[in-house]
Design an enzyme around this catalytic site. Structure first.
Site, short mmCIF file in Angstrom:
data_model
loop_
_atom_site.label_atom_id
_atom_site.label_comp_id
_atom_site.label_asym_id
_atom_site.label_seq_id
_atom_site.Cartn_x
_atom_site.Cartn_y
_atom_site.Cartn_z
N CYS A 36 4.37 0.16 -32.76
CA CYS A 36 4.75 -0.36 -33.72
C CYS A 36 4.10 -0.72 -34.50
CB CYS A 36 5.66 -1.29 -32.90
SG CYS A 36 6.33 -2.32 -34.03
N HIS A 38 32.66 -16.37 -28.72
CA HIS A 38 32.53 -15.70 -30.79
C HIS A 38 30.71 -15.47 -30.71
CE1 HIS A 38 31.42 -18.92 -34.24
NE2 HIS A 38 30.97 -18.19 -34.07
N GLU A 39 29.89 -15.58 -29.79
CA GLU A 39 28.91 -14.76 -30.19
C GLU A 39 29.42 -13.11 -30.35
OE1 GLU A 39 26.39 -16.14 -31.58
OE2 GLU A 39 28.11 -17.69 -31.37
N HIS A 60 30.63 -11.55 -33.00
CA HIS A 60 29.42 -11.24 -34.13
C HIS A 60 28.54 -9.53 -33.49
CE1 HIS A 60 29.31 -14.70 -36.66
NE2 HIS A 60 29.06 -15.53 -35.81
N HIS A 66 32.68 -15.96 -40.27
CA HIS A 66 32.88 -16.61 -39.04
C HIS A 66 33.86 -16.89 -40.42
CE1 HIS A 66 28.60 -17.96 -38.89
NE2 HIS A 66 29.30 -17.67 -37.71
#
Length: 646
Positions: A100, A403-404, A407, A413
């Site tokens: 990388c 909730h997470e 996502h 939201h």
């Protein structure tokens, strides 16, 4: 006299500051190469200050509007550039590309992150060719001051950090250029085949940093909370998924495992990879003549000695987050190597070698040096998708987790007006009153990921497939309003069937994406929510304020992961709307080419299973066309019957 001398000296110093010759901008080192994008979204709980501390304001808030126990507060969105992932051919495990060329770091936050995401249509996991420039710590919004503010916030509940204008700790690079080189699709919008998720939960232990995991957070407890068993809480994660999705998302125990506690060093580094020598950057300018302090070092974590370093005792940046993930993966792989014949370890090995959007959920100690309560990748196309939860075991933890992980699905939201988390009918909004129930997403979010859809033709069985294409009966545009009123529309309770919403867009000629349309017109979603009294039932977390209510949301997004900038907004709910009647009317948009106007909905009746509504397309705010046979202003009277035409 001494005071006058001190004042004179101060004035001289201020004058020197104002008249000093501006110093040239410090030329920082640049890095160029291919990196992987991670878009993250965070939130935190902001609580009132403790009673023993003075209030943060001179005047207390009015008695009529007491402070809530806690409120959701948007923390920030962040765009990180990380190393691309590859598969190690010797182990079949996913790892960072060992060659990388870009450093790990945050390159944009807040509105800037959203703007970059929308401009280049980025999803987490996309590969991009970037040029990064180091950010000097002497820039406005220094790390030390912001860390001090964050510590004060965590201690008192006061919000001090303006995340809309100030970069947050960890923003170590400025994004100079970006070009996508590989973009794939998330493929997690339901299209007819249930989505079987793979999930690994890591319990993290930072005892080396005096941040141990709570003793109550065990593998047994987390497994019980996540899976659906006789001992599980009603709002377990598997129940959340299966119930809210009507079985369209599967949380199979065979594809789920909890690992840990995972210990890791408080601080550490990744040794530098040998590379061809780089030209030395130009020298830094000397400090201002009025300062005796040396110029601070840049925030970049990469130098001739280290590729990256972390310090859990002080920071919570991309470097620390990547350190958690590397430690967790290495620990899990070591566990497999200890006992490769054990069935649980064989399952773990299979999950670690899964290469398509594996969910990694990290349970962090409650006192980790992070300002948020939860943090997650928004959408996911890479081998792994991450979600972090700070602390575990409170009454809201199941909702925080849901909730997470939503996502990761790509949901935004759920707001109300200007309040980012204002929608109390969606786990992506304010779930503080959901208690131990399930708070399923609102109609626009359900539509966005394919869990729900507009109404089918009357008489269609519940959960009928879309073999002949998506349902158009409940997707209303100008073409449907051959007369102004559509009467007797039945909207079923959202928990009873998956075709459960009316969508109205009077700015479009038809439901097709390529249909003629005008700008400035919202698409409105009408749904019906009923509080479920059964533990673990659909909408068992809906409060009485929204029980048996027709909800009005606006949302202009579509079922696409790469269409950004749209969030669902709760506008009103009835029969008792803000108008104090059973009628709700949208803002009027001037007609252009026969498109536009307004939408009016009248709630006729409600029950435990359905609501009946009448919907009208308003083409005039006051009846002026009195000979066309239509009720153009939607007041219930047409032509000569309308008082406007008398």
């Amino acid at each position: 006299m001494s005071n006058l001398r001190a004042l004179a000296a101060l004035l001289v110093a201020v004058f020197a500051l104002l008249t000093a010759t501006p110093q040239p901008t410090c030329a920082q080192e640049e890095f160029q190469g291919v990196g992987m994008v991670k878009l993250k979204s965070a939130f935190r709980f902001v609580r009132p200050p403790p009673n023993h501390r003075p209030p943060p304001f001179r005047k207390p808030p009015p008695a009529a509007s007491p402070s809530p126990a806690f409120t959701h507060e948007v923390d920030y969105n962040e765009l990180q550039i990380l190393c691309p992932q590859e598969v190690d051919s010797s182990t079949n495990y996913t790892r960072d590309d060992p060659q990388c060329a870009v450093p790990r770091g945050s390159v944009a936050v807040g509105d800037e992150a959203e703007a970059v995401r929308a401009e280049f249509r980025l999803l987490s996991g996309d590969l991009v060719n970037v040029t990064l420039e180091e950010v000097d710590e002497s820039e406005p919004g220094s790390r030390r001051r912001m860390l001090s503010q964050l510590r004060e916030e965590l201690a008192t509940g006061r919000r001090l950090l303006n995340t809309d204008t100030a970069p947050l700790p960890g923003r170590s690079f400025r994004l100079k250029s970006l070009r996508p080189v590989r973009q794939t699709e998330q493929k997690e919008i339901y299209t007819g085949t249930p989505i079987d998720l793979r999930t690994v939960v890591f319990i993290m232990d930072f005892s080396d940093c005096r941040m141990p995991q709570a003793p109550a957070v065990t593998k047994e407890r987390v497994t019980r909370d996540m899976l659906k068993t006789s001992a599980s809480p009603a709002n377990n994660l598997a129940g959340y998924y299966s119930t809210c999705s009507y079985g369209k998302t599967i949380f199979n125990p065979d594809n789920f495992i909890v690992v840990g506690p995972v210990p890791m060093k408080c601080a550490g580094n990744i040794p530098a990879i040998p590379r061809p020598p780089r030209p030395a950057p130009p020298p830094r300018p000397p400090p201002r003549t009025i300062s005796t302090k040396p110029a601070p070092p840049p925030l970049s974590r990469r130098n001739a000695t280290y590729e990256d370093w972390w310090d859990l005792s002080r920071f919570c940046s991309a470097s620390e987050q990547q350190a958690w993930e590397r430690a967790a993966e290495a620990f899990a792989q070591a566990e497999v190597a200890k006992n490769p014949g054990d069935p649980e370890m064989q399952k773990l090995a299979r999950l670690l070698q899964w290469r398509t959007r594996r969910r990694n959920l990290f349970i962090l100690p409650s006192n980790v040096r992070c300002s948020w309560a939860g943090y997650a990748d928004v959408t996911c196309t890479s081998a792994t998708c991450s979600a972090y939860v700070r602390g575990y075991g409170s009454a809201t933890t199941p909702h925080v987790v849901m909730h997470e992980v939503m996502h990761n699905y790509g949901l935004e939201h759920a707001g109300r007006g200007f309040v980012e988390y204002g929608d109390q009918t969606d786990v992506m909004g304010d779930y503080s009153k959901a208690s131990a129930g399930l708070l399923c997403p609102n109609a626009p979010n359900m539509y966005r990921i394919g869990w729900a859809k507009p109404l089918n033709e009357p008489g269609t069985p519940a959960f009928a497939s879309d073999a002949d294409g998506p349902p158009a009966f409940g997707n209303l545009t100008v073409a449907n309003f051959t007369s102004n009123w559509i009467r007797g529309l039945v909207i079923p309770a959202q928990g009873t069937r998956d075709d459960n919403m009316n969508v109205v867009n009077v700015g479009a000629a038809g439901p097709e994406l390529e249909a003629e349309r005008i700008t400035g017109v919202n698409r409105y979603y009408f749904s019906y929510r009923v509080q479920n009294r059964t533990s673990g039932g659909y909408d068992s977390g809906i409060t009485s304020s929204f029980n048996r209510k027709v909800l009005v949301h606006s949302y202009n997004g579509i079922q696409s992961e790469r269409v950004f900038g749209f969030k669902p907004n709760l506008i009103d709910w009835g029969p008792n709307f803000q108008s104090k009647t059973s009628t709700w009317t949208s803002p009027f948009v001037a007609l252009r080419g026969g498109l536009g106007g307004a939408v009016r909905v009248v709630v006729v009746s409600t029950s435990d299973t359905q609501a009946v509504v009448n919907i009208c397309r308003m083409t005039e705010t006051r009846e002026t066309t009195c000979n066309d046979g239509f009720d153009n202003d939607c007041d219930g009277a047409a032509d000569d019957e309308d008082g406007d035409c008398q």
